[in-house]
Design a protein around this motif. Structure first.
Motif, short mmCIF file in Angstrom:
data_model
loop_
_atom_site.label_atom_id
_atom_site.label_comp_id
_atom_site.label_asym_id
_atom_site.label_seq_id
_atom_site.Cartn_x
_atom_site.Cartn_y
_atom_site.Cartn_z
N ASP A 45 21.04 7.53 -54.64
CA ASP A 45 20.70 7.39 -56.06
C ASP A 45 20.58 8.75 -56.74
O ASP A 45 19.72 8.98 -57.58
N GLY A 46 21.46 9.67 -56.32
CA GLY A 46 21.50 10.99 -56.93
C GLY A 46 20.59 12.01 -56.30
O GLY A 46 20.63 13.19 -56.68
N GLN A 82 18.49 -1.43 -53.83
CA GLN A 82 19.92 -1.13 -53.82
C GLN A 82 20.12 0.29 -54.34
O GLN A 82 19.65 0.64 -55.43
N VAL A 83 20.81 1.14 -53.56
CA VAL A 83 20.98 2.54 -53.94
C VAL A 83 22.45 2.95 -53.87
O VAL A 83 23.22 2.45 -53.03
N ASN A 84 22.84 3.87 -54.77
CA ASN A 84 24.18 4.44 -54.75
C ASN A 84 24.25 5.53 -53.68
O ASN A 84 23.31 6.30 -53.50
N ALA A 170 30.50 -2.38 -61.86
CA ALA A 170 30.44 -3.39 -60.80
C ALA A 170 30.23 -2.79 -59.41
O ALA A 170 29.63 -3.43 -58.54
N GLU A 171 30.72 -1.55 -59.18
CA GLU A 171 30.70 -0.96 -57.84
C GLU A 171 29.51 -0.04 -57.60
O GLU A 171 29.45 0.62 -56.55
N THR A 172 28.58 0.04 -58.55
CA THR A 172 27.36 0.82 -58.37
C THR A 172 26.16 -0.07 -58.67
O THR A 172 26.31 -1.24 -59.02
N ASN A 173 24.96 0.50 -58.58
CA ASN A 173 23.79 -0.33 -58.85
C ASN A 173 23.46 -0.42 -60.33
O ASN A 173 22.43 -0.99 -60.70
N LEU A 174 24.34 0.09 -61.20
CA LEU A 174 24.13 -0.08 -62.64
C LEU A 174 24.12 -1.56 -63.02
O LEU A 174 23.41 -1.96 -63.95
#
Length: 229
Positions: A45-46, A82-84, A170-174
């Motif tokens: 998540d960065g 859920q994390v990127n 769609a492919e990230t937790n945004l």
């Protein structure tokens, strides 16, 4: 160093106060775990963290109390978040986003997410001056580690809007964010260095020659001349 191009989404679970367990799905494991080793850096998540233990379907990282306090890593729903995920940039790799350090400047909240014909217009707000000072139209910002371009903002940078393409959404937790949810924010590192030069009593040098900088001198021609095209 990272690019802000998310490779996959994993699940985060806290193991006590200082250890985080990150698990990847079978389909996403090869994207993250194939070349990952103990001691490597991963943006979660960065947030840049170091791998301390490898597992079959994930890894464990240690997070300091200060990092936990300054980021959203401690915020989980039912113990799971859920994390990127993005592994560190390798020499020779494509730089499709912008330079992301993984050192979070502050947090913000999602104000709204509106779907348009071609994108999602997402508006975020922050009360952190360490974030707001680097927000400007067409500038880069990392939201939960995702490299995004500021489409609109107020002069103070206390709120900004980004246009997110459907694939990134769609492919990230945004896609899981709701208004009021917190996100990690990191400003563009190039802007930080420019600010440092302007505030420093010692002028910067280019090829050994002193360069006098003022707000009016930082323009597209100056940046192109010194390699920022």
């Amino acid at each position: 160093m990272f690019t802000g191009l998310i490779q996959t989404v994993g699940t985060l679970q806290a193991l006590g106060s200082e250890h985080l367990q990150i698990t990847c799905s079978d389909s996403a494991a090869d994207l993250i775990l194939k070349d990952l080793a103990i001691g490597d850096s991963v943006a979660i998540d960065g947030v840049c963290l170091t791998v301390t233990e490898m597992m079959i379907s994930g890894f464990i990282a240690v997070v300091s109390p200060e990092t936990t306090e300054r980021t959203t890593l401690s915020q989980t729903t039912g113990g799971i978040k859920q994390v990127n995920l993005e592994t560190s940039l390798r020499v020779g790799s494509k730089l499709g986003g912008h330079f992301v350090t993984g050192h979070i400047d502050g947090t913000g909240t999602l104000k709204s997410a509106v779907q348009t014909a071609s994108s999602w217009e997402m508006t975020f707000a922050t009360t952190s001056d360490r974030v707001a000072r680097y927000i400007l139209p067409k500038g880069s910002v990392a939201v939960n580690g995702i490299s995004l371009t500021v489409a609109d903002c107020d002069p103070a940078g206390s709120w900004f809007m980004v246009a997110v393409i459907p694939h990134t959404y769609a492919e990230t937790n945004l896609c899981h964010l709701k208004p009021g949810n917190w996100v990690n924010l990191e400003g563009d590192i190039l802007g930080k260095y420019v600010e440092k030069f302007l505030r420093s009593g010692s002028p910067p040098t280019v090829n050994g020659l002193e360069v006098t900088l003022s707000p009016d001198s930082i323009n597209p021609s100056f940046l192109a001349e010194h390699g920022y095209s």
